[in-house]
Design an enzyme around this catalytic site. Structure first.
Site, PDB file in Angstrom:
ATOM      1  N   SER A 143      68.358  -4.410 -25.860  1.00  0.00           N
ATOM      2  CA  SER A 143      69.137  -3.323 -25.245  1.00  0.00           C
ATOM      3  C   SER A 143      68.630  -2.970 -23.850  1.00  0.00           C
ATOM      4  CB  SER A 143      69.125  -2.089 -26.154  1.00  0.00           C
ATOM      5  OG  SER A 143      67.788  -1.703 -26.422  1.00  0.00           O
ATOM      6  N   GLY A 144      68.240  -4.001 -23.078  1.00  0.00           N
ATOM      7  CA  GLY A 144      67.988  -3.784 -21.648  1.00  0.00           C
ATOM      8  C   GLY A 144      69.286  -3.998 -20.890  1.00  0.00           C
ATOM      9  N   GLN A 203      61.352  -0.584 -10.895  1.00  0.00           N
ATOM     10  CA  GLN A 203      61.211   0.420  -9.832  1.00  0.00           C
ATOM     11  C   GLN A 203      62.011   0.039  -8.594  1.00  0.00           C
ATOM     12  OE1 GLN A 203      56.983   0.775  -9.091  1.00  0.00           O
ATOM     13  NE2 GLN A 203      56.638   1.920 -10.981  1.00  0.00           N
ATOM     14  N   GLY A 251      64.426  -2.245  -7.415  1.00  0.00           N
ATOM     15  CA  GLY A 251      65.886  -2.179  -7.380  1.00  0.00           C
ATOM     16  C   GLY A 251      66.579  -3.505  -7.630  1.00  0.00           C
ATOM     17  N   GLU A 309      61.740  -5.924   0.356  1.00  0.00           N
ATOM     18  CA  GLU A 309      60.611  -6.385  -0.457  1.00  0.00           C
ATOM     19  C   GLU A 309      60.188  -7.775  -0.001  1.00  0.00           C
ATOM     20  OE1 GLU A 309      61.903  -5.971  -4.540  1.00  0.00           O
ATOM     21  OE2 GLU A 309      61.706  -3.802  -4.480  1.00  0.00           O
ATOM     22  N   ASP A 315      60.144 -12.886 -27.926  1.00  0.00           N
ATOM     23  CA  ASP A 315      60.825 -13.217 -29.187  1.00  0.00           C
ATOM     24  C   ASP A 315      62.014 -14.169 -28.987  1.00  0.00           C
ATOM     25  OD1 ASP A 315      59.085 -11.248 -29.927  1.00  0.00           O
ATOM     26  OD2 ASP A 315      60.530 -10.013 -31.001  1.00  0.00           O
ATOM     27  N   ARG A 327      55.435 -13.197  -3.711  1.00  0.00           N
ATOM     28  CA  ARG A 327      54.434 -12.687  -4.653  1.00  0.00           C
ATOM     29  C   ARG A 327      53.337 -13.653  -5.042  1.00  0.00           C
ATOM     30  NH1 ARG A 327      58.126  -9.241  -8.673  1.00  0.00           N
ATOM     31  NH2 ARG A 327      58.628  -7.778  -7.028  1.00  0.00           N
ATOM     32  N   LEU A 343      67.234  -8.157 -11.886  1.00  0.00           N
ATOM     33  CA  LEU A 343      68.281  -7.227 -12.338  1.00  0.00           C
ATOM     34  C   LEU A 343      69.644  -7.760 -11.902  1.00  0.00           C
ATOM     35  CD1 LEU A 343      66.540  -3.781 -11.638  1.00  0.00           C
ATOM     36  CD2 LEU A 343      66.906  -4.861 -13.850  1.00  0.00           C
TER      37      LEU A 343
HETATM   38  P1  FAD Z   1      64.684  -6.072 -21.102  1.00  0.00           P
HETATM   39  O1  FAD Z   1      65.140  -5.009 -20.208  1.00  0.00           O
HETATM   40  O2  FAD Z   1      63.221  -6.289 -21.202  1.00  0.00           O
HETATM   41  O3  FAD Z   1      65.253  -5.775 -22.559  1.00  0.00           O
HETATM   42  C1  FAD Z   1      64.838  -6.552 -23.660  1.00  0.00           C
HETATM   43  C2  FAD Z   1      65.291  -5.865 -24.919  1.00  0.00           C
HETATM   44  O4  FAD Z   1      65.147  -6.741 -26.026  1.00  0.00           O
HETATM   45  C3  FAD Z   1      64.501  -4.624 -25.280  1.00  0.00           C
HETATM   46  O5  FAD Z   1      65.423  -3.656 -25.712  1.00  0.00           O
HETATM   47  C4  FAD Z   1      63.635  -5.063 -26.452  1.00  0.00           C
HETATM   48  O6  FAD Z   1      63.285  -4.030 -27.331  1.00  0.00           O
HETATM   49  C5  FAD Z   1      64.581  -6.027 -27.121  1.00  0.00           C
HETATM   50  N1  FAD Z   1      63.967  -7.021 -27.996  1.00  0.00           N
HETATM   51  C6  FAD Z   1      62.957  -7.875 -27.730  1.00  0.00           C
HETATM   52  N2  FAD Z   1      62.728  -8.654 -28.809  1.00  0.00           N
HETATM   53  C7  FAD Z   1      63.624  -8.290 -29.757  1.00  0.00           C
HETATM   54  C8  FAD Z   1      63.880  -8.724 -31.086  1.00  0.00           C
HETATM   55  N3  FAD Z   1      63.170  -9.692 -31.673  1.00  0.00           N
HETATM   56  N4  FAD Z   1      64.869  -8.118 -31.788  1.00  0.00           N
HETATM   57  C9  FAD Z   1      65.596  -7.099 -31.233  1.00  0.00           C
HETATM   58  N5  FAD Z   1      65.374  -6.646 -29.972  1.00  0.00           N
HETATM   59  C10 FAD Z   1      64.411  -7.243 -29.254  1.00  0.00           C
HETATM   60  N6  FAD Z   1      63.397  -6.637 -11.602  1.00  0.00           N
HETATM   61  C11 FAD Z   1      64.180  -6.382 -10.546  1.00  0.00           C
HETATM   62  O7  FAD Z   1      65.141  -7.118 -10.274  1.00  0.00           O
HETATM   63  N7  FAD Z   1      63.922  -5.303  -9.755  1.00  0.00           N
HETATM   64  C12 FAD Z   1      62.891  -4.452  -9.989  1.00  0.00           C
HETATM   65  O8  FAD Z   1      62.713  -3.481  -9.272  1.00  0.00           O
HETATM   66  C13 FAD Z   1      62.039  -4.718 -11.079  1.00  0.00           C
HETATM   67  N8  FAD Z   1      60.967  -3.923 -11.343  1.00  0.00           N
HETATM   68  C14 FAD Z   1      60.246  -4.148 -12.465  1.00  0.00           C
HETATM   69  C15 FAD Z   1      59.199  -3.277 -12.780  1.00  0.00           C
HETATM   70  C16 FAD Z   1      58.499  -3.424 -13.960  1.00  0.00           C
HETATM   71  C17 FAD Z   1      57.387  -2.488 -14.314  1.00  0.00           C
HETATM   72  C18 FAD Z   1      58.832  -4.486 -14.834  1.00  0.00           C
HETATM   73  C19 FAD Z   1      58.087  -4.672 -16.123  1.00  0.00           C
HETATM   74  C20 FAD Z   1      59.838  -5.375 -14.503  1.00  0.00           C
HETATM   75  C21 FAD Z   1      60.551  -5.212 -13.324  1.00  0.00           C
HETATM   76  N9  FAD Z   1      61.580  -6.085 -12.980  1.00  0.00           N
HETATM   77  C22 FAD Z   1      62.352  -5.824 -11.891  1.00  0.00           C
HETATM   78  C23 FAD Z   1      62.012  -7.136 -13.895  1.00  0.00           C
HETATM   79  C24 FAD Z   1      63.242  -6.624 -14.670  1.00  0.00           C
HETATM   80  O9  FAD Z   1      63.048  -5.267 -15.000  1.00  0.00           O
HETATM   81  C25 FAD Z   1      63.493  -7.385 -15.929  1.00  0.00           C
HETATM   82  O10 FAD Z   1      63.417  -8.756 -15.709  1.00  0.00           O
HETATM   83  C26 FAD Z   1      64.868  -7.041 -16.490  1.00  0.00           C
HETATM   84  O11 FAD Z   1      64.959  -5.657 -16.665  1.00  0.00           O
HETATM   85  C27 FAD Z   1      65.083  -7.763 -17.786  1.00  0.00           C
HETATM   86  O12 FAD Z   1      66.223  -7.238 -18.406  1.00  0.00           O
HETATM   87  P2  FAD Z   1      66.617  -7.796 -19.828  1.00  0.00           P
HETATM   88  O13 FAD Z   1      67.787  -7.029 -20.262  1.00  0.00           O
HETATM   89  O14 FAD Z   1      66.660  -9.260 -19.772  1.00  0.00           O
HETATM   90  O15 FAD Z   1      65.325  -7.455 -20.747  1.00  0.00           O
HETATM   91  C1  SIN Z   2      58.729  -3.902  -7.701  1.00  0.00           C
HETATM   92  O1  SIN Z   2      59.304  -2.821  -7.586  1.00  0.00           O
HETATM   93  O2  SIN Z   2      57.753  -4.248  -7.053  1.00  0.00           O
HETATM   94  C2  SIN Z   2      59.221  -4.844  -8.731  1.00  0.00           C
HETATM   95  C3  SIN Z   2      60.344  -5.597  -8.191  1.00  0.00           C
HETATM   96  C4  SIN Z   2      60.609  -6.793  -9.041  1.00  0.00           C
HETATM   97  O3  SIN Z   2      59.837  -7.121  -9.937  1.00  0.00           O
HETATM   98  O4  SIN Z   2      61.602  -7.454  -8.760  1.00  0.00           O
END
Ligand code: FAD
Ligand code: SIN
Length: 538
Positions: free
Chosen positions: A14-15, A48, A50, A118, A220, A287, A389
């Site tokens: 749920s990301g 953070q 964007g 960035e 996972d 990076r 994102l």
């Molecule tokens: P996620 O948002 O991680 O969601 C994964 C979901 O899967 C969660 O809800 C989790 O609970 C669920 N899940 C996992 N395993 C299971 C399972 N077995 N069963 C059921 N549910 C499960 N990227 C950018 O582009 N810009 C940024 O500014 C940026 N800043 C960041 C800052 C931080 C601190 C971090 C950690 C990352 C950042 N990133 C950024 C990277 C970016 O946030 C992620 O790559 C992106 O949000 C991933 O989205 P997603 O929906 O794929 O996964």
């Molecule tokens: C950050 O805000 O430095 C994270 C950006 C990213 O991971 O893309």
């Protein structure tokens, strides 16, 4: 025994990737979202900086494509890069329409987007919501999902394994039918069936001792896909974020790259800049370069961290532009306007993952993947900041449209319930806790920012022993969440090590002292692992 739960679309995670797919797919049918913790807990929540997207008059798609290709060091798929970047503006508009309040600034005639900058970006192009972009996106999308009568969210439901026709003994065709999932509250394993299943489980930062990722990031999705025979690519490319707050009171708190975009300098303990001699882009180099330079500086000086200096911007500006970071630092006794910020690199992002095309389509019919779990070819050997994102929102939209277009399954297949066998309740959880620590320490010490073949081989052998022990434990005891996490963590760690051993060169995020240079004697290729072809025994 619970009967199988049936939906048109099943979303694991749920990301941003999971929520956006669910909203789009719900226009054509019912959707279940399974999420292993509270719905908002995700990497998305913590983002953070964007979302990178071309918007200013001085920017072009070509420039964004070029910056992404340079960062990806020869391994990006150019047509995928272009497709995702060109879809960006439409998806930013969708997010804004749903209610995401991207930060603006006054222009001469109207409000303008306040675009951030960035590392590795040649133009300002980062849409942000102050310094808490992910929190705003996650909250807005979750609210939309909760108001949608066709979408049901199952919190504290952890997918254990994918259900495939192949595993059910249908040899003529293979297809994903859904998953088994552990209800973490009742301890029961239930069956979820769907015509289409989206893996949106995020990354695997928890494989490493120090990470910016929350506890749910245990890889996972990659582990489940690998066990289902789906190819996994480029797992050697783990991105270490250069600047995680170094303070005993701060667990995994990121200091955004946007600070360096706004002029923060990196200093060593003697107060000297050390990046200008390493790369002409200095603090705004990609990076991998910045993280390696910090790692080298820490090893050279013996001092445990380096420092970010943004004092000259003044309190008023810093509190306005970086309110979250300002107050987090203040809680640790650091006033960004007066003090240096101690920082260290930490595991941040998985560039590789489940192989998909630009529509999130995997090799297994009925299975889609989007977001950090997937390897579309956008990031290559090193992700450009804020491109993830963007990728999640673009690919999830496309995946939802493509799965709707693919239509439902034409026939009904009965799925057997989870077989618990004679599994007893686990009585030695200390084994799980110990092995969990061991994997993460091992990966940090042996498979970190700078690698050697000797250390990789050692790590590989230790991981094989751990995997054997966990397998025994896994099949002897009733399932629990920690055991599922650990089983996946060890498998994903092994995939990282095996991929790293398969690349005899340094490229992007994979830096290995035995082969310190890029091998340009032949065209670069992805590292692809599939279950049938590697020694990892599952
Ligand atoms: P996620 O948002 O991680 O969601 C994964 C979901 O899967 C969660 O809800 C989790 O609970 C669920 N899940 C996992 N395993 C299971 C399972 N077995 N069963 C059921 N549910 C499960 N990227 C950018 O582009 N810009 C940024 O500014 C940026 N800043 C960041 C800052 C931080 C601190 C971090 C950690 C990352 C950042 N990133 C950024 C990277 C970016 O946030 C992620 O790559 C992106 O949000 C991933 O989205 P997603 O929906 O794929 O996964
Ligand atoms: C950050 O805000 O430095 C994270 C950006 C990213 O991971 O893309």
């Amino acid at each position: 025994m619970e009967s199988p739960k049936q939906f048109d679309f099943l979303v694991l995670g749920s990301g941003l990737a999971g929520l956006f797919y669910a909203l789009e797919a719900s226009k054509a049918g019912t959707v279940a979202i399974l999420t292993k913790g509270r719905a908002q807990e995700s990497n998305t929540l913590h983002a953070q900086g964007g979302v990178a997207c071309v918007a200013s008059a001085t920017d072009t798609f070509d420039l964004h494509v070029q910056d992404t290709l340079v960062s990806g060091s020869g391994l990006c798929k150019e047509e995928v890069v272009r497709g995702i970047i060109e879809d960006g503006p439409d998806r930013i508009r969708d997010l804004a329409r749903l209610g995401v309040r991207f930060t603006t600034r006054p222009g001469e005639e109207r409000e303008l987007w306040d675009l951030g900058k960035e590392g590795g970006h040649s133009r300002r192009r980062i849409f942000h919501v102050d310094d808490a972009t992910g929190k705003e996106i996650e909250q807005v999308l979750l609210q939309a999902v909760c108001l949608n009568p066709r979408i049901q969210v199952f919190e504290r439901y952890q997918a254990v394994d994918l259900i495939t026709l192949g595993k059910l003994g249908y040899s003529a065709e293979n297809r994903c039918m859904g998953c088994y999932a552990l209800d973490r509250t009742s301890g029961r394993v239930e069956v979820f069936c769907a015509h289409h299943t989206l893996l949106a489980t995020g990354g695997c930062g928890k494989v490493y001792l120090y990470t910016t990722n929350p506890d749910v990031a245990t890889g996972d999705g990659v582990a489940m896909a690998f066990r289902a025979g789906v190819p996994i690519a480029n797992m050697e490319f783990i991105q270490f974020h250069p600047t995680c707050l170094y303070h005993p009171q701060a667990k995994s708190f990121l200091i955004s790259e946007a600070l360096r975009g706004e002029g923060a300098l990196l200093l060593n303990q003697a107060g000297q800049r050390f990046l200008s001699g390493v790369d002409p882009r200095a603090e705004l180099a990609p990076r991998d370069i910045v993280a390696r330079a910090i790692d080298a500086e820490i090893k050279r000086s013996g001092h445990p961290c380096v420092y970010l200096d943004i004092r000259r911007k003044g309190k008023e500006y810093l509190q306005g532009r970086f309110p979250t970071i300002y107050s987090a630092c203040l809680r640790c006794g650091i006033d960004m306007a007066a003090d240096l910020i101690p920082v260290v690199p930490a595991a941040h992002y998985q560039c590789g993952g489940v192989v998909t095309d630009i529509d999130g389509r995997t090799e297994l019919p009925g299975l889609w993947a989007s977001g950090e779990v997937a390897c579309t070819g956008l990031h290559g050997a090193n992700r450009l900041a804020s491109n993830s994102l963007l990728e999640a929102v673009v690919v999830s939209y496309r995946a939802a449209r493509a799965s709707v277009a693919a239509g439902p399954l034409s026939r009904k297949i009965s799925i057997p319930p989870w077989d618990e066998g004679s599994a007893a309740d686990p009585d030695e959880l200390v084994v799980v806790a110990h092995n969990w620590r061991e994997v993460r320490e091992l990966m940090w010490d042996y498979v970190g920012i700078v690698r050697t073949r000797k250390r990789l081989r050692r790590a590989g052998m230790r991981l094989q022993n751990l995997a054997r022990e966990i397998r025994e434990y896994y099949w002897s005891y009733r399932l629990n969440a920690d055991l599922i996490d650990l089983r996946n963590l060890v498998l994903v760690a092994s995939l990282i090590v095996d991929s790293a051993l398969e690349r005899p060169e340094s490229r992007g995020l994979h830096y290995i002292l035995d082969f310190p240079k890029l091998d340009d004697s032949h065209p670069p290729s992805d590292t692809i692992l599939r279950r049938s072809e590697v020694s990892i025994d599952e």
